[in-house]
Design a protein around this motif. Sequence first.
Motif, short mmCIF file in Angstrom:
data_model
loop_
_atom_site.label_atom_id
_atom_site.label_comp_id
_atom_site.label_asym_id
_atom_site.label_seq_id
_atom_site.Cartn_x
_atom_site.Cartn_y
_atom_site.Cartn_z
N PRO A 78 -20.88 36.08 -0.31
CA PRO A 78 -21.56 34.74 -0.61
C PRO A 78 -21.65 33.93 0.61
O PRO A 78 -22.61 32.94 0.17
CB PRO A 78 -20.22 33.97 -1.50
CG PRO A 78 -18.94 34.89 -1.41
CD PRO A 78 -19.30 36.38 -0.75
N GLU A 79 -21.19 34.13 1.63
CA GLU A 79 -21.68 33.60 2.77
C GLU A 79 -22.89 33.88 3.61
O GLU A 79 -23.25 33.53 4.60
CB GLU A 79 -20.44 33.52 3.75
CG GLU A 79 -19.74 34.81 4.35
CD GLU A 79 -18.89 35.32 3.38
OE1 GLU A 79 -18.89 36.57 3.45
OE2 GLU A 79 -18.47 34.90 2.27
N ALA A 80 -23.42 35.07 3.24
CA ALA A 80 -24.41 35.71 3.72
C ALA A 80 -25.85 34.78 3.66
O ALA A 80 -25.72 33.93 2.69
CB ALA A 80 -24.67 37.07 3.11
N THR A 81 -26.65 35.08 4.49
CA THR A 81 -27.90 34.42 4.46
C THR A 81 -29.04 35.48 4.28
O THR A 81 -28.81 36.29 4.80
CB THR A 81 -28.23 33.33 5.54
OG1 THR A 81 -28.13 33.94 6.80
CG2 THR A 81 -27.25 31.94 5.52
N VAL A 82 -29.97 35.05 3.70
CA VAL A 82 -31.26 35.92 3.60
C VAL A 82 -32.52 35.27 4.28
O VAL A 82 -32.95 34.25 3.69
CB VAL A 82 -31.60 36.09 2.09
CG1 VAL A 82 -32.94 37.13 2.05
CG2 VAL A 82 -30.44 37.06 1.46
N ASN A 83 -32.94 35.64 5.31
CA ASN A 83 -33.91 35.07 6.16
C ASN A 83 -35.38 36.08 5.73
O ASN A 83 -35.54 37.09 6.13
CB ASN A 83 -33.60 35.23 7.64
CG ASN A 83 -32.31 34.60 7.93
OD1 ASN A 83 -32.45 33.31 7.41
ND2 ASN A 83 -31.67 34.84 8.49
N LEU A 84 -36.30 35.15 5.33
CA LEU A 84 -37.77 35.99 5.11
C LEU A 84 -38.50 35.71 6.40
O LEU A 84 -38.56 34.56 6.90
CB LEU A 84 -38.19 35.15 3.96
CG LEU A 84 -37.46 35.34 2.70
CD1 LEU A 84 -38.34 34.76 1.64
CD2 LEU A 84 -37.06 36.88 2.44
N ILE A 85 -39.08 36.90 7.04
CA ILE A 85 -39.60 36.86 8.40
C ILE A 85 -41.18 37.33 8.01
O ILE A 85 -41.42 38.10 7.23
CB ILE A 85 -39.16 38.07 9.13
CG1 ILE A 85 -37.54 37.95 9.07
CG2 ILE A 85 -39.75 37.95 10.54
CD1 ILE A 85 -36.88 36.59 9.88
N GLU A 86 -41.85 36.29 8.70
CA GLU A 86 -43.51 36.37 9.00
C GLU A 86 -43.82 36.29 10.26
O GLU A 86 -43.32 35.32 10.86
CB GLU A 86 -44.15 35.95 7.89
CG GLU A 86 -44.00 36.26 6.47
CD GLU A 86 -44.79 35.22 5.52
OE1 GLU A 86 -45.67 34.27 6.08
OE2 GLU A 86 -44.56 35.34 4.28
N ASN A 87 -44.50 37.36 11.13
CA ASN A 87 -44.99 37.22 12.43
C ASN A 87 -43.80 36.82 13.37
O ASN A 87 -43.87 35.78 14.07
CB ASN A 87 -45.92 36.12 12.54
CG ASN A 87 -47.02 36.26 13.63
OD1 ASN A 87 -47.01 37.14 14.15
ND2 ASN A 87 -47.45 35.21 14.26
N PHE A 88 -42.83 37.54 12.88
CA PHE A 88 -41.38 37.53 13.94
C PHE A 88 -40.85 36.33 13.96
O PHE A 88 -39.93 35.92 14.50
CB PHE A 88 -41.90 37.94 15.38
CG PHE A 88 -42.37 39.15 15.59
CD1 PHE A 88 -41.42 40.18 15.70
CD2 PHE A 88 -43.76 39.71 15.65
CE1 PHE A 88 -41.75 41.61 15.93
CE2 PHE A 88 -44.18 40.75 16.04
CZ PHE A 88 -43.20 41.92 16.15
N GLN A 89 -41.17 35.14 12.96
CA GLN A 89 -40.43 33.95 12.75
C GLN A 89 -39.60 33.96 11.16
O GLN A 89 -40.10 34.30 10.57
CB GLN A 89 -41.52 33.08 12.86
CG GLN A 89 -42.07 32.80 14.24
CD GLN A 89 -41.28 32.60 15.16
OE1 GLN A 89 -40.49 31.57 15.08
NE2 GLN A 89 -41.33 33.37 16.70
N VAL A 90 -38.78 33.35 11.33
CA VAL A 90 -38.00 33.03 10.08
C VAL A 90 -38.81 31.84 9.42
O VAL A 90 -39.28 30.86 9.69
CB VAL A 90 -36.66 32.32 10.24
CG1 VAL A 90 -35.99 32.26 8.77
CG2 VAL A 90 -35.83 33.51 10.75
N VAL A 91 -39.43 32.13 8.16
CA VAL A 91 -40.20 31.01 7.38
C VAL A 91 -39.54 30.72 6.43
O VAL A 91 -39.81 29.47 5.79
CB VAL A 91 -41.65 31.73 7.13
CG1 VAL A 91 -42.54 32.27 8.14
CG2 VAL A 91 -41.08 33.06 6.03
N ARG A 92 -38.54 31.27 5.86
CA ARG A 92 -37.65 30.59 4.80
C ARG A 92 -36.22 31.15 5.07
O ARG A 92 -35.96 32.43 5.02
CB ARG A 92 -38.43 30.96 3.47
CG ARG A 92 -37.55 30.30 2.31
CD ARG A 92 -38.36 30.33 1.11
NE ARG A 92 -37.90 29.82 -0.05
CZ ARG A 92 -37.78 29.98 -1.25
NH1 ARG A 92 -38.54 31.09 -1.38
NH2 ARG A 92 -36.97 29.48 -2.15
#
Length: 152
Positions: A78-92
């Motif tokens: 539950p404490e995990a985070t999901v990072n969406l990556i585009e062009n090597f950057q976290v976008v969300r």
Amino acid sequence: MNAKQLSVEAIETGTVIDHIPAGLGLSILNQFKLLDYGSAVTVGFNLPSKTQGSKDIIKIKEVLFDEKSANRLALFAPEATVNLIENFQVVRKLHLKMPDTISEVFRCPNPNCASHGEPVKSRFYVRQHQGQTRLKCHYCEKTFPREVATEA
């Protein structure tokens, strides 16, 4: 390795599941069939973490999770985070929320449950009770601690 060097290679586009409690990365990799996407997957085990001491991390190249897929992880981490990556950057950054129902992840521990002998997909209602995650089987209506339900 200098202090600024990353332990796990960066990805150009994809999903990073970060802050997984140490030791759970392999279970999440298998349970959510992350290798079935056919994309490159990088897994780091027991990496240093400022908040947890150590953590696991999973990076899936060219696959972007939606909120529903990400929230299924809350049952394990539950404490995990999901990072969406585009062009090597976290976008969300998706912070996990416990789903109301979960299907096809766990098997009912009740041996008399109809889900054992019938061609049906497992389905549970997720409840929080006194800080503990509990699963109520859709078929037999029995409630179990999350840890008792076996992985499908």
